[in-house]
Motif scaffolding. Structure first.
Motif, PDB file in Angstrom:
ATOM      1  N   VAL A  55       0.657  -1.297  -0.014  1.00  0.00           N
ATOM      2  CA  VAL A  55       0.123  -0.079   0.122  1.00  0.00           C
ATOM      3  C   VAL A  55       0.721   1.206   0.044  1.00  0.00           C
ATOM      4  O   VAL A  55       0.548   2.134  -1.032  1.00  0.00           O
ATOM      5  N   TRP A  69      -6.538   0.876  -1.308  1.00  0.00           N
ATOM      6  CA  TRP A  69      -7.009   0.124  -0.048  1.00  0.00           C
ATOM      7  C   TRP A  69      -8.003  -0.947  -0.260  1.00  0.00           C
ATOM      8  O   TRP A  69      -8.032  -1.855   0.136  1.00  0.00           O
ATOM      9  N   GLU A  71      -8.254  -2.648  -3.244  1.00  0.00           N
ATOM     10  CA  GLU A  71      -7.445  -3.904  -3.668  1.00  0.00           C
ATOM     11  C   GLU A  71      -6.838  -4.495  -2.599  1.00  0.00           C
ATOM     12  O   GLU A  71      -6.665  -5.841  -2.636  1.00  0.00           O
ATOM     13  N   GLN A  72      -6.168  -3.798  -1.675  1.00  0.00           N
ATOM     14  CA  GLN A  72      -5.431  -4.563  -0.660  1.00  0.00           C
ATOM     15  C   GLN A  72      -6.317  -5.291   0.544  1.00  0.00           C
ATOM     16  O   GLN A  72      -6.046  -6.303   0.771  1.00  0.00           O
ATOM     17  N   ARG A  73      -7.657  -4.890   0.445  1.00  0.00           N
ATOM     18  CA  ARG A  73      -8.673  -5.585   1.328  1.00  0.00           C
ATOM     19  C   ARG A  73      -9.331  -6.690   0.527  1.00  0.00           C
ATOM     20  O   ARG A  73     -10.405  -7.512   1.057  1.00  0.00           O
TER      21      ARG A  73
END
Length: 123
Positions: A55, A69, A71-73
């Motif tokens: 990130v 965020w 995509e991170q989640r």
């Protein structure tokens, strides 16, 4: 170890001269104590929030924070829009920087992503 010499002024001990071995051991112990105090202080101030390296790198590369965020989640636009209670089209417009997003909307998105609104802010 009793080779400590004291220097007095007006009958009171004011300075101590110690052997170098003792000084070196005390220096290491003091540094360890300082490190432990810094660690304890950092741990007490820790809010538990971490930014993953992926990130951080994406944000530094100028990518849109909300998208990073999401995509991170591991969420799709459909899933995040549903969680935040907004339309996918509106979310897409924010991610593509066509719209800024109202504060109320950004709060809902931030809650859905478990981040602060500040983390969605473009720098």
């Amino acid at each position: 170890m009793t080779d400590i010499q004291f220097i007095e002024r007006d009958g009171k001990r004011e300075f101590a001269v110690i052997p170098i071995e003792l000084y070196e051991r005390l220096s290491v112990a003091l540094e360890d104590a300082d490190d432990a105090a810094l660690f304890d202080s950092a741990r007490a101030a820790d809010d538990g929030f971490r930014i993953p390296a992926a990130v951080a790198h994406a944000l530094l590369d100028g990518e849109q924070p909300l998208k990073v965020w999401r995509e991170q989640r591991g969420l799709t636009q459909d899933a995040l829009a549903a969680k935040a209670g907004i339309s996918k089209a509106y979310l897409c417009q924010i991610e593509t920087r066509k719209r800024v997003g109202a504060l109320k909307t950004l709060r809902a998105i931030a809650d859905a992503l478990a981040v602060s609104v500040n983390e969605l802010h473009e720098n």
